[in-house]
Design an enzyme around this catalytic site. Sequence first.
Site, mmCIF file in Angstrom:
data_model
loop_
_atom_site.group_PDB
_atom_site.id
_atom_site.type_symbol
_atom_site.label_atom_id
_atom_site.label_comp_id
_atom_site.label_asym_id
_atom_site.label_seq_id
_atom_site.Cartn_x
_atom_site.Cartn_y
_atom_site.Cartn_z
ATOM 1 N N SER A 15 0.833 -1.205 0.000
ATOM 2 C CA SER A 15 0.000 0.000 0.000
ATOM 3 C C SER A 15 0.872 1.261 0.000
ATOM 4 C CB SER A 15 -0.882 -0.024 1.259
ATOM 5 O OG SER A 15 -1.605 1.168 1.424
ATOM 6 N N LEU A 17 3.121 4.418 0.288
ATOM 7 C CA LEU A 17 4.498 4.774 -0.081
ATOM 8 C C LEU A 17 5.286 3.536 -0.505
ATOM 9 C CD1 LEU A 17 5.344 7.326 2.793
ATOM 10 C CD2 LEU A 17 4.185 7.728 0.612
ATOM 11 N N ASP A 36 4.680 -7.764 3.370
ATOM 12 C CA ASP A 36 3.576 -7.026 3.994
ATOM 13 C C ASP A 36 2.773 -7.977 4.862
ATOM 14 O OD1 ASP A 36 2.203 -4.061 2.968
ATOM 15 O OD2 ASP A 36 1.031 -5.345 4.302
ATOM 16 N N ASP A 57 4.704 -10.269 9.522
ATOM 17 C CA ASP A 57 4.468 -9.163 10.448
ATOM 18 C C ASP A 57 5.846 -8.643 10.850
ATOM 19 O OD1 ASP A 57 4.038 -7.530 12.634
ATOM 20 O OD2 ASP A 57 2.663 -8.916 13.640
ATOM 21 N N VAL A 58 6.149 -7.391 10.506
ATOM 22 C CA VAL A 58 7.503 -6.871 10.761
ATOM 23 C C VAL A 58 7.844 -6.813 12.251
ATOM 24 C CG1 VAL A 58 7.803 -5.539 8.623
ATOM 25 C CG2 VAL A 58 6.741 -4.453 10.629
ATOM 26 N N CYS A 85 8.809 0.474 4.759
ATOM 27 C CA CYS A 85 7.668 1.391 4.692
ATOM 28 C C CYS A 85 6.505 0.894 5.552
ATOM 29 C CB CYS A 85 7.181 1.558 3.256
ATOM 30 S SG CYS A 85 8.309 2.492 2.202
ATOM 31 N N TYR A 160 3.682 7.752 18.104
ATOM 32 C CA TYR A 160 4.132 7.783 16.709
ATOM 33 C C TYR A 160 5.447 8.558 16.589
ATOM 34 C CZ TYR A 160 3.696 8.371 11.617
ATOM 35 O OH TYR A 160 3.916 8.345 10.262
ATOM 36 N N LYS A 164 9.209 7.290 15.430
ATOM 37 C CA LYS A 164 9.877 7.866 14.267
ATOM 38 C C LYS A 164 11.172 8.582 14.666
ATOM 39 C CE LYS A 164 6.791 6.459 11.306
ATOM 40 N NZ LYS A 164 7.133 5.401 10.355
ATOM 41 N N THR A 195 -1.927 8.927 0.722
ATOM 42 C CA THR A 195 -1.948 7.459 0.769
ATOM 43 C C THR A 195 -3.228 7.039 1.496
ATOM 44 O OG1 THR A 195 -0.922 7.246 2.936
ATOM 45 C CG2 THR A 195 0.584 7.429 1.050
HETATM 46 P P1 NAD Z 1 -0.238 2.631 4.345
HETATM 47 O O1 NAD Z 1 -1.167 2.336 5.463
HETATM 48 O O2 NAD Z 1 -0.790 3.023 3.023
HETATM 49 O O3 NAD Z 1 0.736 1.389 4.106
HETATM 50 C C1 NAD Z 1 1.377 0.745 5.158
HETATM 51 C C2 NAD Z 1 1.568 -0.710 4.795
HETATM 52 O O4 NAD Z 1 2.262 -1.338 5.899
HETATM 53 C C3 NAD Z 1 0.265 -1.496 4.590
HETATM 54 O O5 NAD Z 1 0.311 -2.249 3.392
HETATM 55 C C4 NAD Z 1 0.193 -2.411 5.809
HETATM 56 O O6 NAD Z 1 -0.440 -3.679 5.549
HETATM 57 C C5 NAD Z 1 1.669 -2.593 6.139
HETATM 58 N N1 NAD Z 1 1.855 -2.959 7.542
HETATM 59 C C6 NAD Z 1 1.299 -2.376 8.643
HETATM 60 N N2 NAD Z 1 1.674 -3.026 9.749
HETATM 61 C C7 NAD Z 1 2.491 -4.040 9.354
HETATM 62 C C8 NAD Z 1 3.176 -5.062 10.028
HETATM 63 N N3 NAD Z 1 3.101 -5.187 11.364
HETATM 64 N N4 NAD Z 1 3.942 -5.921 9.309
HETATM 65 C C9 NAD Z 1 4.021 -5.819 7.952
HETATM 66 N N5 NAD Z 1 3.366 -4.871 7.254
HETATM 67 C C10 NAD Z 1 2.602 -3.993 7.940
HETATM 68 O O7 NAD Z 1 0.755 3.750 4.922
HETATM 69 P P2 NAD Z 1 1.688 4.810 4.160
HETATM 70 O O8 NAD Z 1 1.010 6.123 4.233
HETATM 71 O O9 NAD Z 1 2.157 4.286 2.879
HETATM 72 O O10 NAD Z 1 2.905 4.865 5.200
HETATM 73 C C11 NAD Z 1 4.107 4.182 4.970
HETATM 74 C C12 NAD Z 1 5.123 4.626 6.021
HETATM 75 O O11 NAD Z 1 5.337 6.032 5.875
HETATM 76 C C13 NAD Z 1 4.664 4.419 7.465
HETATM 77 O O12 NAD Z 1 5.776 4.045 8.235
HETATM 78 C C14 NAD Z 1 4.175 5.791 7.871
HETATM 79 O O13 NAD Z 1 4.295 5.991 9.260
HETATM 80 C C15 NAD Z 1 5.126 6.678 7.102
HETATM 81 N N6 NAD Z 1 4.622 8.026 6.857
HETATM 82 C C16 NAD Z 1 3.508 8.223 6.114
HETATM 83 C C17 NAD Z 1 3.057 9.537 5.923
HETATM 84 C C18 NAD Z 1 1.840 9.848 5.103
HETATM 85 O O14 NAD Z 1 1.464 11.031 5.053
HETATM 86 N N7 NAD Z 1 1.203 8.914 4.453
HETATM 87 C C19 NAD Z 1 3.742 10.597 6.513
HETATM 88 C C20 NAD Z 1 4.885 10.334 7.261
HETATM 89 C C21 NAD Z 1 5.309 9.041 7.426
#
Ligand code: NAD
Length: 254
Positions: A15, A17, A36, A57-58, A85, A160, A164, A195
């Site tokens: 999903s 990023l 994932d 599961d990471v 990610c 959070y 980070k 996203t």
């Molecule tokens: P998203 O929810 O679209 O994607 C996250 C993915 O991680 C999903 O496919 C989910 O199934 C997977 N995931 C969640 N928990 C998991 C686990 N325990 N084991 C394996 N996979 C797991 O999120 P995103 O917006 O793409 O975010 C990606 C990263 O970027 C995250 O770390 C988020 O904190 C960070 N981030 C996102 C934003 C934003 O604005 N979207 C901003 C800053 C940081």
Amino acid sequence: MQIDKTIALVSGGGSGLGAATARYLAEAGARVAILDFDGERAAAVARSIDAFAVRADVSDEAEVDRAIEDVAGHFGSSPRIAISCAGIGAAARIVGREGKTSFDVFDRTLKVNLYGSYHVMTHAARRIMELEPLAGGERGVIINTASVAYQDGQLGQAAYAASKGAIASLCLPAAREFSRFGIRVMAIAPGLFHTPMMEGLPEEVAAEITNNIPFPDRLGLPEEYAMLAGQIIANPYLNGTTIRLDGAVRLPPR
Ligand code: NAD
């Protein structure tokens, strides 16, 4: 490092990023593995770009280790590029209404975001160390995902932001430790990106968020995150630091 033909692992690649990064790397010729928790979404993205999907599961170290072993088995060699990610972003006050505490949120957030990135980095790095060095002595690149919340954590983001902040802090010691193996470690701290994490927000909340972004005055595109990941891989002198990718946004207190 050259992306073409290099094996790259992207956690959270089902999903947002991670999916955009997996696509970008595949288009640049990498052999991509998507790890994932959501096996179906990972498989769907993998099918669309001819990648390999593995469910794990990471936050579970043994699952991550096994998943990277599966990736190495599939491609016949370990990945040289590992990008984390996978992440979650639940909001909670440290002490909420009527004294309700939120250690459960803190614990889960650190397990997925921090320990998850740590496990992927550790088990990717220990395999990269065994690979032959490439031109310039480089063996591999690890990219972790922080967030601008590591510096501008808002009310409700204690868990959070802590997860980070730790990801940003471990970048330099990890880069120093892995330097003798030619493995670089970087972190990207995204601002507000378009996203599924963001799509759930009501329109007025999304508009308020966008109003705070100086330029470009819009949410970041996942492809822009992927582009930076690609630039980090390509540029051998980027190491041991966290790059904000945020259109100059600074998050207000709430
Ligand atoms: P998203 O929810 O679209 O994607 C996250 C993915 O991680 C999903 O496919 C989910 O199934 C997977 N995931 C969640 N928990 C998991 C686990 N325990 N084991 C394996 N996979 C797991 O999120 P995103 O917006 O793409 O975010 C990606 C990263 O970027 C995250 O770390 C988020 O904190 C960070 N981030 C996102 C934003 C934003 O604005 N979207 C901003 C800053 C940081």
